[in-house]
Design a protein around this motif. Structure first.
Motif, PDB file in Angstrom:
ATOM      1  N   THR A  22       5.116  14.330  43.014  1.00 14.54           N
ATOM      2  CA  THR A  22       5.500  14.592  41.635  1.00 14.54           C
ATOM      3  C   THR A  22       6.675  13.729  41.213  1.00 14.54           C
ATOM      4  OG1 THR A  22       6.125  16.361  40.095  1.00 14.54           O
ATOM      5  CG2 THR A  22       7.135  16.401  42.269  1.00 14.54           C
ATOM      6  N   LEU A  23       6.901  13.700  39.914  1.00 16.23           N
ATOM      7  CA  LEU A  23       8.171  13.278  39.351  1.00 16.23           C
ATOM      8  C   LEU A  23       8.592  14.440  38.461  1.00 16.23           C
ATOM      9  CD1 LEU A  23       9.153   9.779  37.993  1.00 16.23           C
ATOM     10  CD2 LEU A  23      10.163  11.872  37.146  1.00 16.23           C
ATOM     11  N   CYS A  24       9.651  15.097  38.841  1.00 19.02           N
ATOM     12  CA  CYS A  24      10.018  16.384  38.254  1.00 19.02           C
ATOM     13  C   CYS A  24      10.178  16.301  36.734  1.00 19.02           C
ATOM     14  CB  CYS A  24      11.314  16.886  38.888  1.00 19.02           C
ATOM     15  SG  CYS A  24      11.787  18.531  38.349  1.00 19.02           S
ATOM     16  N   GLY A  25       9.660  17.324  36.062  1.00 15.43           N
ATOM     17  CA  GLY A  25       9.787  17.429  34.612  1.00 15.43           C
ATOM     18  C   GLY A  25       9.790  18.886  34.199  1.00 15.43           C
ATOM     19  N   GLY A  26      10.372  19.179  33.057  1.00 14.62           N
ATOM     20  CA  GLY A  26      10.505  20.559  32.612  1.00 14.62           C
ATOM     21  C   GLY A  26       9.185  21.274  32.411  1.00 14.62           C
ATOM     22  N   HIS A  27       8.147  20.547  32.007  1.00 16.43           N
ATOM     23  CA  HIS A  27       6.859  21.181  31.760  1.00 16.43           C
ATOM     24  C   HIS A  27       6.207  21.716  33.031  1.00 16.43           C
ATOM     25  CE1 HIS A  27       7.222  18.895  27.975  1.00 16.43           C
ATOM     26  NE2 HIS A  27       6.384  19.774  27.467  1.00 16.43           N
ATOM     27  N   ILE A  28       6.558  21.159  34.183  1.00 23.99           N
ATOM     28  CA  ILE A  28       5.867  21.530  35.423  1.00 23.99           C
ATOM     29  C   ILE A  28       6.794  22.148  36.466  1.00 23.99           C
ATOM     30  CG2 ILE A  28       4.052  19.803  35.149  1.00 23.99           C
ATOM     31  CD1 ILE A  28       5.646  18.035  37.134  1.00 23.99           C
ATOM     32  N   SER A  29       8.019  22.448  36.109  1.00 23.46           N
ATOM     33  CA  SER A  29       8.973  22.995  37.085  1.00 23.46           C
ATOM     34  C   SER A  29       8.447  24.234  37.806  1.00 23.46           C
ATOM     35  CB  SER A  29      10.304  23.302  36.395  1.00 23.46           C
ATOM     36  OG  SER A  29      10.935  22.108  35.985  1.00 23.46           O
ATOM     37  N   PRO A  30       7.806  25.199  37.112  1.00 25.13           N
ATOM     38  CA  PRO A  30       7.292  26.371  37.831  1.00 25.13           C
ATOM     39  C   PRO A  30       6.251  26.021  38.893  1.00 25.13           C
ATOM     40  CG  PRO A  30       7.398  26.815  35.476  1.00 25.13           C
ATOM     41  CD  PRO A  30       7.648  25.355  35.644  1.00 25.13           C
ATOM     42  N   ILE A  31       5.475  24.973  38.681  1.00 27.92           N
ATOM     43  CA  ILE A  31       4.492  24.558  39.685  1.00 27.92           C
ATOM     44  C   ILE A  31       5.202  24.109  40.955  1.00 27.92           C
ATOM     45  CG2 ILE A  31       2.693  22.869  40.231  1.00 27.92           C
ATOM     46  CD1 ILE A  31       1.903  22.849  37.321  1.00 27.92           C
TER      47      ILE A  31
END
Length: 275
Positions: free
Chosen positions: A9-18
């Motif tokens: 991944t490349l961390c982003g706010g939309h996918i943080s819970p994943i």
């Protein structure tokens, strides 16, 4: 359930819970410097391990940055599941942050592209994605997660700003619409989970991939071709590493076929002066 050991991944706010959920499940989360690198790495894991490679990227430019890598996985027929963040369903098409029509953009690059519209669809959609990635001709699939399907009920409700004491008819109608949206988003969201709502289910049914098997006619034709060949060459692609046949078993069959060829076909050539 699907033998996933790495999430690139490349961390982003939309996918943080994943990413948080993956870490809780002892899936190693590997953060890279570019979204394309995440998909390239997932592709490499798929080819080397025979499992499905998984990558997660944020919405909009995070996903569009993966186009080259996804196309590469498609051309290589690598089973890759790409998880993409997206704007909240309520804000789709209204100019929200990084909101674009992602499914249309990737439809020609992936075997299948789907969107999670409510919480209860998360597990079925993921099961379908893993099934399709490995079935038939393997390839990449895309699952889009609107941000409000990933965060807890209380946080989403707070973000919607539902009034507890609406005054005007307009406020009442807005409240009714938001409550209905919230209900539809989370209804039956945890009914298939055998544990607490804040935990990830430990038992998820896994559908076996649909593998196209050769007909007996094709096998007979292959045997005849090998028996007639003087210097046969086997070109084995990376798909030989994929389920349901382990790579070691494939190697054993190839070795057995080679031994059969050397012991039975080659002596016949020698006897008839064809060597």
């Amino acid at each position: 359930a699907h033998d996933v050991r790495f999430l690139f991944t490349l961390c982003g706010g939309h996918i943080s819970p994943i990413l948080v959920a993956a870490e809780r499940q002892n899936i190693r989360v590997i953060d890279v410097r570019h979204e394309a690198s995440a998909v390239f790495a997932a592709d490499a894991v798929s080819r080397l391990s025979g499992t499905v490679g998984v990558a997660a990227v944020t919405a909009g430019p995070g996903l569009t940055n993966t186009v080259t890598a996804v196309k590469n996985a498609q051309m290589a027929e690598s089973p890759v599941v790409l998880l993409a963040g997206a704007a909240a369903g309520l804000l789709r098409g209204r100019g929200s942050l990084q909101d674009i029509d992602q499914l249309s953009l990737f439809r020609s690059l992936c075997k299948w592209s789907g969107r999670v519209n409510c919480v209860k669809d998360i597990v079925p959609m993921l099961c379908k994605a893993f099934y399709l990635a490995r079935s038939g001709t393997p390839g990449p699939v895309l699952v889009e997660f609107p941000i409000d399907t990933l965060y807890p009920y209380g946080l989403v409700r707070q973000h919607l700003r539902i009034s507890d004491n609406p005054q005007s008819w307009r406020q009442r109608f807005t409240n009714w619409y938001l409550r209905f949206y919230l209900f539809r988003l989370f209804a039956n969201g945890f009914r298939i989970q055998p544990c607490l709502p804040d935990q990830v289910p430990t038992q998820i049914p896994v559908a076996l991939p649909s593998i196209p098997w050769p007909s007996s006619k094709n096998i007979d034709q292959l045997v005849w071709l090998l028996s007639q060949a003087k210097r046969p060459v086997l070109v084995v692609s990376s798909q030989a590493l994929l389920p349901p046949v382990p790579a070691t078993q494939t190697a054993e069959h190839v070795k057995a076929s080679f031994n059969w060829f050397c012991h039975f076909v080659c002596p016949c050539w020698t006897a008839f002066g064809l060597d």
